[in-house]
Design a protein around this motif. Structure first.
Motif, short mmCIF file in Angstrom:
data_model
loop_
_atom_site.label_atom_id
_atom_site.label_comp_id
_atom_site.label_asym_id
_atom_site.label_seq_id
_atom_site.Cartn_x
_atom_site.Cartn_y
_atom_site.Cartn_z
N LEU A 83 0.83 -1.21 0.00
CA LEU A 83 0.00 0.00 0.00
C LEU A 83 0.86 1.26 0.00
N GLY A 84 1.95 1.23 0.74
CA GLY A 84 2.86 2.37 0.76
C GLY A 84 3.43 2.65 -0.63
N PHE A 98 -9.01 20.20 -7.60
CA PHE A 98 -9.26 18.76 -7.58
C PHE A 98 -7.96 17.98 -7.37
N TRP A 99 -6.94 18.28 -8.19
CA TRP A 99 -5.69 17.55 -8.09
C TRP A 99 -4.92 17.91 -6.80
N GLY A 100 -5.09 19.12 -6.33
CA GLY A 100 -4.46 19.51 -5.07
C GLY A 100 -5.02 18.75 -3.89
N VAL A 101 -6.34 18.59 -3.87
CA VAL A 101 -6.97 17.81 -2.79
C VAL A 101 -6.53 16.36 -2.87
N LEU A 102 -6.50 15.80 -4.07
CA LEU A 102 -6.03 14.41 -4.21
C LEU A 102 -4.57 14.26 -3.81
N LEU A 103 -3.77 15.27 -4.11
CA LEU A 103 -2.36 15.25 -3.71
C LEU A 103 -2.24 15.21 -2.19
N ILE A 104 -2.98 16.03 -1.51
CA ILE A 104 -2.94 16.06 -0.04
C ILE A 104 -3.46 14.76 0.55
N LEU A 105 -4.55 14.23 -0.01
CA LEU A 105 -5.10 12.97 0.49
C LEU A 105 -4.13 11.81 0.28
N SER A 106 -3.49 11.75 -0.89
CA SER A 106 -2.55 10.65 -1.14
C SER A 106 -1.32 10.78 -0.23
N VAL A 137 1.62 8.73 4.53
CA VAL A 137 2.18 8.97 5.86
C VAL A 137 1.54 8.04 6.89
N ALA A 138 0.21 7.90 6.83
CA ALA A 138 -0.48 7.03 7.78
C ALA A 138 -0.03 5.58 7.63
N THR A 139 0.15 5.13 6.40
CA THR A 139 0.59 3.75 6.17
C THR A 139 2.00 3.52 6.72
N LYS A 140 2.89 4.46 6.46
CA LYS A 140 4.25 4.31 6.96
C LYS A 140 4.32 4.40 8.48
N LEU A 141 3.52 5.26 9.07
CA LEU A 141 3.48 5.33 10.54
C LEU A 141 2.97 4.02 11.12
#
Length: 123
Positions: A54-55, A79-87, A92-96
């Motif tokens: 997933l990471g 649209f792409w900015g929001v997707l960039l922030i979400l991804s 970060v959550a996956t790596k943490l």
């Protein structure tokens, strides 16, 4: 029955031995990669493998969304900015989670080893 002084001395000896083991690990150059490899050795090793997958997916998604954001027309930048922030947040959550699971398993293993050392010393 052991006195508190004997238990404290045993704990100090065990901590000293663990510090030497840590120094040896740091001296071999394994560092973070050697520590993260230990996450695969436990019962949930397959879940850690899925998290690494997933990471990697989130990294590709992050790069794609970043490229789209910087090359998008002004109408699509939001649209792409929001997707960039979400991804980015998903990555970060996956790596943490990976680091937390590796640390939890490593700490639990060390506590079990210390408990066994204390039990064997008290006999």
């Amino acid at each position: 029955m052991s006195t508190n002084k004997e238990v404290n001395e045993q704990i100090e000896q065990d901590l000293s031995a663990q510090a030497q083991e840590l120094d040896k690990l740091m001296g071999t150059g394994e560092g973070l990669t050697g520590y993260l490899k230990q996450g695969f050795k436990y019962d949930i090793g397959w879940v850690v493998k899925v998290a690494y997958g997933l990471g990697a997916i989130f990294t590709v998604l992050l790069l794609f969304c970043g490229y789209q954001f910087f090359t998008a027309t002004p109408d699509n930048e939001l649209f792409w900015g929001v997707l960039l922030i979400l991804s980015f947040n998903a990555q970060v959550a996956t790596k943490l989670w990976i680091y937390m699971q590796t640390n939890r398993n490593h700490t639990a293993r060390e506590i079990r080893l210390l408990e066994l050392r204390l039990k064997s010393a008290s006999k």
